[in-house]
Design an enzyme around this catalytic site. Sequence first.
Site, mmCIF file in Angstrom:
data_model
loop_
_atom_site.group_PDB
_atom_site.id
_atom_site.type_symbol
_atom_site.label_atom_id
_atom_site.label_comp_id
_atom_site.label_asym_id
_atom_site.label_seq_id
_atom_site.Cartn_x
_atom_site.Cartn_y
_atom_site.Cartn_z
ATOM 1 N N ASP A 3 -10.077 -2.901 -5.705
ATOM 2 C CA ASP A 3 -9.183 -1.952 -5.033
ATOM 3 C C ASP A 3 -9.120 -0.692 -5.893
ATOM 4 O O ASP A 3 -8.686 -0.737 -7.051
ATOM 5 C CB ASP A 3 -7.795 -2.583 -4.893
ATOM 6 C CG ASP A 3 -6.785 -1.698 -4.183
ATOM 7 O OD1 ASP A 3 -7.115 -0.530 -3.860
ATOM 8 O OD2 ASP A 3 -5.658 -2.169 -3.949
ATOM 9 N N HIS B 235 -8.131 -4.451 -1.560
ATOM 10 C CA HIS B 235 -6.814 -3.913 -1.238
ATOM 11 C C HIS B 235 -6.045 -4.859 -0.311
ATOM 12 O O HIS B 235 -6.618 -5.474 0.577
ATOM 13 C CB HIS B 235 -7.024 -2.551 -0.556
ATOM 14 C CG HIS B 235 -5.791 -1.766 -0.341
ATOM 15 N ND1 HIS B 235 -4.961 -1.365 -1.367
ATOM 16 C CD2 HIS B 235 -5.233 -1.290 0.802
ATOM 17 C CE1 HIS B 235 -3.952 -0.674 -0.867
ATOM 18 N NE2 HIS B 235 -4.094 -0.622 0.440
ATOM 19 N N SER C 138 0.817 -1.197 0.000
ATOM 20 C CA SER C 138 0.000 0.000 0.000
ATOM 21 C C SER C 138 0.867 1.270 0.000
ATOM 22 O O SER C 138 1.709 1.448 -0.879
ATOM 23 C CB SER C 138 -0.965 -0.046 1.190
ATOM 24 O OG SER C 138 -1.952 0.949 1.094
#
Length: 280
Positions: free
Chosen positions: A223, A253, A129
Amino acid sequence: MSAEAVRTRVARSARRPASHLPPRSLGRVAEVSRTFVGAWPVYDVSPLGAEPAVRVLYVHGGGYVDELVRPHWALIRTLVERAGARVVVPAYVLAPRGTADRSVPAAADLLSGLIEGGGAGGTVLVGDSAGAGLALAAAQWLRDRTGAQPSRIVLISPWLDVTMSHPDQEAIEAGDPMLARPGLREAGRLYAGTLAAEDPRVSPLRGSFAGLAPLTVFTGTRDVLSTDSRELLRRARADGAEVEFHEEPGLPHVYPLLPVPEGRAARERIVALVREAADG
């Protein structure tokens, strides 16, 4: 999250910072130590009673405003146990105190130290991320200054462009169970500090991919940040970089951190890549 929710979260963290300590159970399988590199606490996690076969720099996600959490430590444990890796884990200073102009060079210095430090095997750079964005920016920074690169770069659901301006994101956001653009834009603004959101130190998708180590990317179609991964694939290949690309239909995600079959398969692939660096 909304922008207001991010600001509230940051204010709460300023009053009562969250812990980034590893779970006690990690000590059953690994030697865990902590030092400070500048203002950053940096954890060093190595196999218990064995020489590590490879080095990993792991940069955690959390929108640049959240600390390490249990799923991060679970992946770190997997890399230590399954790949025999020494994993170096910076608990970098969070936004708004920690901004890209300082965080990227600091992460690049950590990466350089691992690459040059010698020992068995190679060095793999892993990030998820926001941590994947910081990791990629650090690799670009290091390439531009010394030409050095790790053996491989592994990016898990990377956040690579904090402007959140891709035209496909609105439609994807409607089905994303975890992320929303207003909160991401606010977190990105805090992390950018005095830099423009388009600066490659903040949004490494806008930097060059030429001369980088081979890249492996994991993303899911639910995502909102999957557009960053797809753009990375296009731009990196145009720059002549090697990219191994995994996109899982219907998954959210950071799915490689989740206890689902596709997550386990992704972790198996990451372990295999780290082992390859040990052999290489």
